[in-house]
Write an enzyme that holds these catalytic residues in place. Structure first.
Site, PDB file in Angstrom:
ATOM      1  N   GLY A  15       0.781  -1.043  -0.078  1.00 61.54           N
ATOM      2  CA  GLY A  15      -0.073  -0.017   0.100  1.00 61.54           C
ATOM      3  C   GLY A  15       0.871   1.482   0.060  1.00 61.54           C
ATOM      4  O   GLY A  15       0.325   2.202   0.609  1.00 61.54           O
ATOM      5  N   ARG A  68     -16.581 -14.465  -8.140  1.00 65.87           N
ATOM      6  CA  ARG A  68     -15.701 -12.873  -8.469  1.00 65.87           C
ATOM      7  C   ARG A  68     -17.226 -12.213  -8.346  1.00 65.87           C
ATOM      8  O   ARG A  68     -16.854 -10.929  -7.703  1.00 65.87           O
ATOM      9  CB  ARG A  68     -15.312 -12.741  -9.825  1.00 65.87           C
ATOM     10  N   MET A  93      -4.653  -6.538  -6.779  1.00 66.74           N
ATOM     11  CA  MET A  93      -4.259  -7.521  -7.598  1.00 66.74           C
ATOM     12  C   MET A  93      -5.337  -8.487  -7.961  1.00 66.74           C
ATOM     13  O   MET A  93      -5.211  -9.733  -8.218  1.00 66.74           O
ATOM     14  CB  MET A  93      -3.128  -7.998  -7.068  1.00 66.74           C
ATOM     15  N   ASN A 110      -7.102   3.777 -11.799  1.00 63.90           N
ATOM     16  CA  ASN A 110      -5.696   2.660 -11.376  1.00 63.90           C
ATOM     17  C   ASN A 110      -4.591   3.045 -11.790  1.00 63.90           C
ATOM     18  O   ASN A 110      -4.172   3.912 -12.592  1.00 63.90           O
ATOM     19  CB  ASN A 110      -6.119   1.247 -12.367  1.00 63.90           C
ATOM     20  N   HIS A 112      -0.773   1.777 -13.026  1.00 64.41           N
ATOM     21  CA  HIS A 112       0.001   0.711 -13.605  1.00 64.41           C
ATOM     22  C   HIS A 112       1.321   0.784 -13.550  1.00 64.41           C
ATOM     23  O   HIS A 112       1.830   2.085 -14.339  1.00 64.41           O
ATOM     24  CB  HIS A 112      -0.750   0.492 -14.752  1.00 64.41           C
TER      25      HIS A 112
HETATM   26  C1  GAR Z   1       2.855  -0.686  -7.639  1.00 63.54           C
HETATM   27  O1  GAR Z   1       3.935  -0.833  -8.411  1.00 63.54           O
HETATM   28  C2  GAR Z   1       1.415  -0.787  -8.707  1.00 63.54           C
HETATM   29  O2  GAR Z   1       1.624   0.122  -9.933  1.00 63.54           O
HETATM   30  C3  GAR Z   1       1.334  -2.210  -9.162  1.00 63.54           C
HETATM   31  O3  GAR Z   1       1.477  -2.851  -7.930  1.00 63.54           O
HETATM   32  C4  GAR Z   1       2.557  -2.049  -6.762  1.00 63.54           C
HETATM   33  C5  GAR Z   1       1.676  -1.882  -5.610  1.00 63.54           C
HETATM   34  O4  GAR Z   1       2.365  -1.180  -4.863  1.00 63.54           O
HETATM   35  N1  GAR Z   1       0.315  -2.330  -9.603  1.00 63.54           N
HETATM   36  C6  GAR Z   1      -0.008  -3.392 -10.393  1.00 63.54           C
HETATM   37  O5  GAR Z   1       0.651  -4.034 -11.069  1.00 63.54           O
HETATM   38  C7  GAR Z   1      -1.553  -3.596 -10.854  1.00 63.54           C
HETATM   39  N2  GAR Z   1      -1.623  -4.439 -11.813  1.00 63.54           N
HETATM   40  P1  GAR Z   1       1.848  -0.699  -3.389  1.00 63.54           P
HETATM   41  O6  GAR Z   1       0.874  -1.846  -2.696  1.00 63.54           O
HETATM   42  O7  GAR Z   1       3.146  -0.200  -2.612  1.00 63.54           O
HETATM   43  O8  GAR Z   1       1.183   0.602  -3.731  1.00 63.54           O
END
Ligand code: GAR
Length: 194
Positions: A15, A68, A93, A110, A112
């Site tokens: 997070g 889902r 995720m 979102n 990415h």
């Molecule tokens: C981040 O890098 C985000 O962009 C990615 O997961 C990580 C979460 O980090 N998201 C994806 O890959 C979505 N498919 P965080 O929990 O520290 O924010």
């Protein structure tokens, strides 16, 4: 002053992006207020931080839902209970059903870890390095039923170094995510306020 946009953040893990949104939203003139953090995993590190900040937290453990659609309809009920107006996916995720996504047109965003439309899906940093691209980065976009397809709100780039590993590249992209996501939330919330 106009009312702040009531915002929920969905997380699955550490997070750090959620944290950057919470910190930005604590400025008096920020147009969004973080009302709720929802996780699909009970062990998501970000839940404790959100609770410490006085933000409501909800965990919907996806393993306890049959389908889902069941998970998503419970998430929808939670969002309605908290009068949420905007949803930010931040390292969430899980794929969401079209019915759920379609209930939030222009109101779900979102982040990415790639420069969309390049590198949709997972393992973006490994794939970027394998292709020897010189620029990589992150994208904040609206969520539509097709994964990583919605309109782009903003992007930030990083230069790829010859010495980069997936971990070093991910760390530099993540720093840019922490700038990009609050800025995108500000832009989208300002538009929703008028
Ligand atoms: C981040 O890098 C985000 O962009 C990615 O997961 C990580 C979460 O980090 N998201 C994806 O890959 C979505 N498919 P965080 O929990 O520290 O924010």
């Amino acid at each position: 002053m106009m009312a702040k946009v009531r915002t929920a953040i969905f997380i699955s893990g550490g997070g750090s992006n959620m944290r950057s949104l919470v910190e930005a939203s604590q400025a008096a003139n920020f147009p969004a207020q973080i009302i709720l953090v929802l996780s699909n995993r009970p062990d998501a590190g970000g839940l404790a931080y959100a609770a410490e900040q006085g933000i409501a937290t909800v965990c919907l453990d996806h393993k306890t839902f049959k389908t889902r659609a069941d998970f998503d309809s419970e998430a929808q009920a939670v969002l309605e209970r908290f009068d949420i107006e905007l949803v930010c996916l931040a390292g969430f995720m899980r794929l969401l059903t079209p019915d759920f996504v379609n209930a939030w047109p222009g109101r779900m965003i979102n982040i990415h870890p790639a420069l969309l439309p390049a590198y949709k899906g997972l393992h973006t940093h490994e794939r970027a390095l394998a292709d020897k691209v010189k620029e990589h980065g992150c994208t904040v976009h609206f969520v539509t039923p097709e994964m990583d397809e919605g309109e782009i709100i903003l992007q930030r780039t990083v230069v790829v170094l010859e010495t980069d590993t997936p971990a070093t590249l991910a760390a530099r992209v993540l720093q840019q995510e922490h700038l990009a996501y609050p800025e995108a939330l500000r832009l989208v919330s300002q538009r929703l306020q008028v």
